[in-house]
Design a protein around this motif. Structure first.
Motif, short mmCIF file in Angstrom:
data_model
loop_
_atom_site.label_atom_id
_atom_site.label_comp_id
_atom_site.label_asym_id
_atom_site.label_seq_id
_atom_site.Cartn_x
_atom_site.Cartn_y
_atom_site.Cartn_z
N ILE A 191 9.51 18.21 -9.57
CA ILE A 191 10.70 17.40 -9.25
C ILE A 191 10.75 17.09 -7.77
O ILE A 191 11.07 15.96 -7.37
CB ILE A 191 11.97 18.13 -9.73
N ASN A 192 10.41 18.06 -6.93
CA ASN A 192 10.37 17.84 -5.48
C ASN A 192 9.35 16.76 -5.12
O ASN A 192 9.63 15.88 -4.30
CB ASN A 192 10.03 19.16 -4.76
N ILE A 193 8.20 16.78 -5.76
CA ILE A 193 7.17 15.77 -5.50
C ILE A 193 7.64 14.40 -5.98
O ILE A 193 7.43 13.39 -5.29
CB ILE A 193 5.84 16.17 -6.18
N ILE A 194 8.28 14.34 -7.14
CA ILE A 194 8.79 13.07 -7.67
C ILE A 194 9.83 12.47 -6.73
O ILE A 194 9.81 11.27 -6.44
CB ILE A 194 9.36 13.26 -9.09
N ILE A 195 10.75 13.29 -6.24
CA ILE A 195 11.77 12.80 -5.32
C ILE A 195 11.14 12.26 -4.05
O ILE A 195 11.52 11.19 -3.55
CB ILE A 195 12.80 13.90 -5.02
N PHE A 196 10.14 12.97 -3.53
CA PHE A 196 9.46 12.47 -2.33
C PHE A 196 8.75 11.14 -2.62
O PHE A 196 8.77 10.22 -1.81
CB PHE A 196 8.47 13.50 -1.79
N GLY A 197 8.12 11.04 -3.79
CA GLY A 197 7.47 9.78 -4.17
C GLY A 197 8.46 8.63 -4.25
O GLY A 197 8.16 7.51 -3.81
N LEU A 198 9.65 8.88 -4.78
CA LEU A 198 10.68 7.85 -4.83
C LEU A 198 11.10 7.43 -3.43
O LEU A 198 11.32 6.23 -3.16
CB LEU A 198 11.90 8.34 -5.62
N ALA A 236 0.83 -1.21 0.00
CA ALA A 236 0.00 0.00 0.00
C ALA A 236 0.86 1.25 0.00
O ALA A 236 0.56 2.22 -0.71
CB ALA A 236 -0.93 -0.01 1.21
N VAL A 237 1.95 1.24 0.76
CA VAL A 237 2.86 2.39 0.80
C VAL A 237 3.53 2.57 -0.56
O VAL A 237 3.66 3.69 -1.06
CB VAL A 237 3.90 2.23 1.93
N ILE A 238 3.95 1.48 -1.19
CA ILE A 238 4.58 1.56 -2.51
C ILE A 238 3.60 2.09 -3.54
O ILE A 238 3.94 2.94 -4.37
CB ILE A 238 5.15 0.18 -2.92
N ILE A 239 2.37 1.63 -3.50
CA ILE A 239 1.34 2.12 -4.44
C ILE A 239 1.08 3.61 -4.19
O ILE A 239 0.95 4.39 -5.13
CB ILE A 239 0.05 1.29 -4.33
N GLY A 240 1.04 4.02 -2.94
CA GLY A 240 0.89 5.44 -2.62
C GLY A 240 2.06 6.26 -3.15
O GLY A 240 1.87 7.36 -3.68
N GLY A 241 3.27 5.72 -3.03
CA GLY A 241 4.45 6.41 -3.56
C GLY A 241 4.39 6.54 -5.07
O GLY A 241 4.77 7.57 -5.63
N LEU A 242 3.92 5.49 -5.75
CA LEU A 242 3.79 5.55 -7.20
C LEU A 242 2.74 6.60 -7.61
O LEU A 242 2.92 7.30 -8.61
CB LEU A 242 3.42 4.18 -7.76
N LEU A 243 1.69 6.72 -6.82
CA LEU A 243 0.69 7.76 -7.09
C LEU A 243 1.28 9.15 -6.90
O LEU A 243 1.03 10.06 -7.71
CB LEU A 243 -0.52 7.56 -6.16
N ILE A 244 2.11 9.32 -5.89
CA ILE A 244 2.78 10.61 -5.66
C ILE A 244 3.71 10.94 -6.83
O ILE A 244 3.76 12.08 -7.30
CB ILE A 244 3.55 10.59 -4.32
N ILE A 245 4.43 9.95 -7.33
CA ILE A 245 5.31 10.15 -8.48
C ILE A 245 4.49 10.57 -9.70
O ILE A 245 4.87 11.49 -10.44
CB ILE A 245 6.13 8.88 -8.77
N PHE A 246 3.36 9.93 -9.91
CA PHE A 246 2.49 10.28 -11.03
C PHE A 246 2.02 11.72 -10.93
O PHE A 246 1.99 12.46 -11.91
CB PHE A 246 1.29 9.32 -11.09
N VAL A 247 1.64 12.15 -9.72
CA VAL A 247 1.21 13.53 -9.51
C VAL A 247 2.36 14.49 -9.80
O VAL A 247 2.17 15.54 -10.43
CB VAL A 247 0.68 13.73 -8.07
N GLY A 248 3.57 14.14 -9.38
CA GLY A 248 4.73 14.98 -9.64
C GLY A 248 4.99 15.14 -11.13
O GLY A 248 5.27 16.25 -11.61
N PHE A 249 4.91 14.04 -11.88
CA PHE A 249 5.08 14.12 -13.33
C PHE A 249 3.98 14.97 -13.96
O PHE A 249 4.23 15.75 -14.88
CB PHE A 249 5.08 12.73 -13.97
N SER A 250 2.77 14.84 -13.46
CA SER A 250 1.66 15.61 -13.99
C SER A 250 1.86 17.11 -13.75
O SER A 250 1.63 17.92 -14.65
CB SER A 250 0.35 15.15 -13.35
N VAL A 251 2.29 17.48 -12.56
CA VAL A 251 2.54 18.89 -12.24
C VAL A 251 3.65 19.43 -13.11
O VAL A 251 3.55 20.53 -13.68
CB VAL A 251 2.90 19.05 -10.74
#
Length: 100
Positions: free
Chosen positions: A52-59, A7-22
């Motif tokens: 980029i900040n959001i993507i790094i946090f997602g990673l 669940a945490v990994i899926i949440g992180g992937l969602l955060i990465i997706f949001v970062g790419f979208s922004v």
């Protein structure tokens, strides 16, 4: 434990997706008070930096369950990382206003 890690990994992937979208859209309308309290001077550059900040946090979120198993990290470490990224976000807003 495996279900929580997934669940945490899926949440992180969602955060990465949001970062790419922004970053791709170049919009900062997600910022609370945008164009009321805070008016970005260079919206595209701010969106790229924040993305980029959001993507790094997602990673970091994706890698956290793996590091938790290997190094035995505490959950508060992820909270500290979230606060650091929030402070970076505010710093990016200040840099935008100073046009740096």
């Amino acid at each position: 434990m495996l279900a929580i890690s997934l669940a945490v990994i899926i949440g992180g992937l969602l955060i990465i997706f949001v970062g790419f979208s922004v970053k791709k859209k170049g919009k900062t309308s997600f910022i609370a008070g945008n164009n009321e309290v805070f008016v970005p001077k260079n919206e595209k550059r701010l969106a790229a930096r924040v993305g980029i900040n959001i993507i790094i946090f997602g990673l970091e979120v994706v890698l956290f369950p793996i590091a938790y198993q290997i190094i035995d990290l505490e959950g508060s470490f992820l909270g500290i990382l979230a606060v650091v990224h929030l402070l970076i976000f505010f710093l990016l807003m200040v840099l935008d206003q100073l046009e740096i």
